[in-house]
Design an enzyme around this catalytic site. Sequence first.
Site, PDB file in Angstrom:
ATOM      1  N   CYS B  98       0.830  -1.208   0.000  1.00 34.31           N
ATOM      2  CA  CYS B  98       0.000   0.000   0.000  1.00 34.31           C
ATOM      3  C   CYS B  98       0.870   1.267   0.000  1.00 34.31           C
ATOM      4  CB  CYS B  98      -0.977  -0.044   1.170  1.00 34.31           C
ATOM      5  SG  CYS B  98      -2.325   1.130   0.993  1.00 34.31           S
ATOM      6  N   HIS B 194      -3.567  -5.488   0.990  1.00 32.28           N
ATOM      7  CA  HIS B 194      -2.911  -5.720   2.285  1.00 32.28           C
ATOM      8  C   HIS B 194      -2.929  -7.208   2.639  1.00 32.28           C
ATOM      9  CE1 HIS B 194      -2.374  -1.601   3.916  1.00 32.28           C
ATOM     10  NE2 HIS B 194      -3.405  -1.300   3.154  1.00 32.28           N
ATOM     11  N   GLU B 196      -1.169  -8.714   4.730  1.00 33.47           N
ATOM     12  CA  GLU B 196      -0.950  -8.907   6.184  1.00 33.47           C
ATOM     13  C   GLU B 196      -2.269  -8.834   6.961  1.00 33.47           C
ATOM     14  OE1 GLU B 196      -0.571  -6.178   4.589  1.00 33.47           O
ATOM     15  OE2 GLU B 196      -0.922  -4.413   5.834  1.00 33.47           O
TER      16      GLU B 196
END
Lengths: 85, 237
Positions: B98, B194, B196
């Site tokens: 990002c 994202h 994660e």
Amino acid sequence: MKFSATINIKLKKQIKDAKGEAVSAVLSRIGLEDKAKVRIGKIFELEVNAENEDAAKTKLNKIIFDVLMNPIVETYEITTFEVIN
Amino acid sequence: MNLASISYPQTGLKAAIAVFLGTNCEKETRMALEMAGFNVEYIFHTETNLEKFDLVVLPGGFSFGDYIKAGRLAKLSPVIESLREYVKLNKGFVLGICNGFQILCETRLLPGVLIENTKTKFISEDCALFFNNKEITIPIAHKEGCFWADEDTIKQIEKNDMVILRYKNNPNGSINNIAGLYDSKHHVIGMMPHPERAVLSQCGLADGKKIFEFLKTELLNFKKSCPTKNLSKKRVE
């Protein structure tokens, strides 16, 4: 010597300006201007110290290209440039 | 949820997470990397020694408030100067997520640039993507995530197989549905989604693990094929 400058940065013409289009849509909706061409940019007013005008412009150029804009998508225009003292 | 039940394999891989003023995804990125087997350290954006790391991660957030433009001020940090050298000398891999992707594009470590989404909205949603020809779902959360590059650059990107992720439904108007990119050597990776935020099935999505597992495998292969990296590993041990 101290110089002051105003720099306009905006998206290149071939890049879609989504913010400008949003403003244009509102102008149409409220009846002030139909399908207006609107481009939105940023204005930077800054002061630089340099020995002379040429040095000030060189420094300004570096500031513009290294920090203020990304030449892949943006263009710039120095709209004012003057000696302060 | 019992976090103690999560296993943390050991691969010996060392990762740094660069924290800028305004970074806000470092904790979940650390957890995702540790779950994939990385030993993780945070480094501040003033750090210049990246020698011991196999991977440097630029996590999500709003570095320096995204003032002027996302990633613009972060690209002038000392850690980025060292990162250029790190990449040039093939020291390891770089992952930008990002805001990290935006920084990598601003620094020109990756081609093109991320501009405002075509619909001007901040988009925060689970997003269908294609990764290695398979569909996965990972969250996105950004306002400046529309990938743009000139025609020649796009041709180079496609010719050199530099797209790692593509949107299925292109929510932000990116050219060629590009959601993530490699550099030409496939050592630098940037992506708007994202991964994660999608590593625990208990939280609904776990497809992000596929990205970190892929990264781990690629890095281990890279280390095997890179004698200087193996030497430095031996010295450390």
